[in-house]
Design an enzyme around this catalytic site. Structure first.
Site, PDB file in Angstrom:
ATOM      1  N   VAL A 142       0.752  -1.229   0.105  1.00 22.88           N
ATOM      2  CA  VAL A 142       0.145  -0.021   0.080  1.00 22.88           C
ATOM      3  C   VAL A 142       1.026   1.099   0.123  1.00 22.88           C
ATOM      4  CG1 VAL A 142      -1.723   1.201   1.156  1.00 22.88           C
ATOM      5  CG2 VAL A 142      -1.722  -1.214   1.441  1.00 22.88           C
ATOM      6  N   ASP A 255       1.876  -3.178  18.936  1.00 23.00           N
ATOM      7  CA  ASP A 255       2.492  -1.966  18.495  1.00 23.00           C
ATOM      8  C   ASP A 255       2.009  -0.806  18.209  1.00 23.00           C
ATOM      9  OD1 ASP A 255       5.104  -1.072  18.287  1.00 23.00           O
ATOM     10  OD2 ASP A 255       5.729  -2.385  16.580  1.00 23.00           O
TER      11      ASP A 255
END
Length: 389
Positions: A142, A255
């Site tokens: 992406v 995260d």
């Protein structure tokens, strides 16, 4: 700035500014990789697909955690921009003791299916180390803007150059990602493979199991490196002050930081790096998100830079999260300190690795291997918090 998914990051897979580049003698030959990927793809696709792999690229500083390979592949007349995430070789002295690439693949597939969080399409998970020398998975690539880690985005970047309204939108959209993730229903069923030994469905049970796993990670780092009195003090403090919270644990990204998101017009278009996904408290993600920004803020202050002190502040995140979810965050000082402790253990391993490869010299005091030593000490002493509220 437009970049592709998975420009080499670590932690956990977080990319920290203290990390050092992968040793050049472990770099792969892109042409060899191209041939290997093409042969492997041919076995995954229909016989008439005729895949062709082109433009293989390995980002700089690759290999601190899972290795990243960017490549394009054409099959059935269509071009597919792809990313392969590959478990690191033992010769690179990995940051973590194991890399469950198939687990990350399953997490991404579940999050994509059961939430509106923008996760790249995942195509294949390969457990056989034969094709590339280690297990790997392949996902769509992406394009978007990533808040940089080197130099940190608060040193001067498209984030600092944005208007106040644009940064507010970025902050709002980042916290909304957490709200969407934590709202995934039946997390203990959908993510059963993330359940830790001795854990349970409540926040307190899940958090206690999470801390035990983090302590195990610390013990692993000390098999080849020094022990840290500060980290050991931190674990003792965490266990002594464990929150009593009977509310249900949720799915956590783990995260949760803006450097692991790709943005377009200050809204996320891809959420990346799922190595630290867990079942646990909502505050686990909120504490990590605010602390990883504070980590960069402390570095900026030490460098005499203005930084972004009004961005991702603890009380602002708490208020925004409550507005989005109706849940009032609890014990955020505790969870932010826990984030700093987890970061300290990662830093200890990273610096141990740098010393091993001759890129740093071992200090007399092992606690000096922790870049944010002073901040963690202040948190444990209870003197840090006004800075981030």
């Amino acid at each position: 700035m437009t970049v592709s998914t998975s420009t080499a990051r670590s932690a956990d897979d977080s990319d920290h500014s203290s990390e050092v580049a992968r040793p050049t003698d472990s770099r792969r030959d892109p042409e060899v990789l191209r041939d290997a990927l093409q042969r492997w793809l041919a076995a995954q696709l229909p016989a008439d697909a005729a895949p062709e792999v082109t433009h293989v690229h390995l980002p700089d500083a690759n290999g601190m955690s899972s290795e990243t390979i960017l490549f394009d592949a054409t099959w059935s007349g269509e071009v597919h921009p792809l990313v392969a995430r590959v478990a690191p070789a033992d010769t690179t002295m990995p940051v973590f003791p194991e890399y469950d690439l198939d687990g990350q693949f399953q997490v991404m597939a579940q999050v994509r299916e059961h939430s509106a969080v923008p996760v790249p399409v995942v195509y294949w998970s390969e457990s056989d180390p034969g094709p590339l020398g280690a297990p790997f998975f392949v996902m769509a690539r992406v394009s978007g803007q990533v808040p940089p880690d080197v130099m940190p985005y608060n040193f001067g970047s498209w984030v600092t150059e944005a208007t106040e309204e644009q940064r507010a939108l970025l902050q709002h959209s980042a916290v909304n990602v957490l709200a969407l993730l934590h709202d995934i229903d039946r997390p203990w069923e959908r993510f059963a493979f993330l359940q830790l030994p001795g854990s349970g469905p409540t926040v307190t049970e899940a958090l206690a199991a999470h801390i035990r796993r983090q302590r195990d990670y610390y013990e692993w780092t000390t098999l080849s490196g020094p022990r840290s009195p500060l980290i050991e003090r931190g674990f003792a403090w965490m266990e002594e002050n464990l929150p009593d919270d009977p509310s249900p644990a949720v799915f956590c990204w783990g995260d949760a930081r803006i450097g692991n998101m790709m943005f377009e017009d200050f809204r996320p278009v891809a959420v990346l790096d799922w190595e630290m996904a867990a079942l646990g408290p909502r505050e686990l993600d909120l504490g990590w998100m605010t602390y990883l920004h504070r980590f960069f803020e402390d570095i900026a202050a030490a460098a005499g830079l203005d930084g972004m002190p009004d961005f991702l502040r603890l009380d602002d995140l708490a208020a925004l999260y409550e507005e989005l979810t109706g849940h009032t965050p609890r014990d955020l000082e505790y969870y932010t300190a826990y984030a700093a402790l987890r970061q300290a253990t990662i830093m200890l391993r990273i610096q141990e690795r740098a010393i091993h490869f001759g890129q740093a010299v071992a200090p007399e005091d092992p606690d000096d291997m922790i870049m944010h030593r002073a901040s963690l000490e202040a948190m444990l002493d209870g003197t840090y918090w006004e800075k981030i509220r």
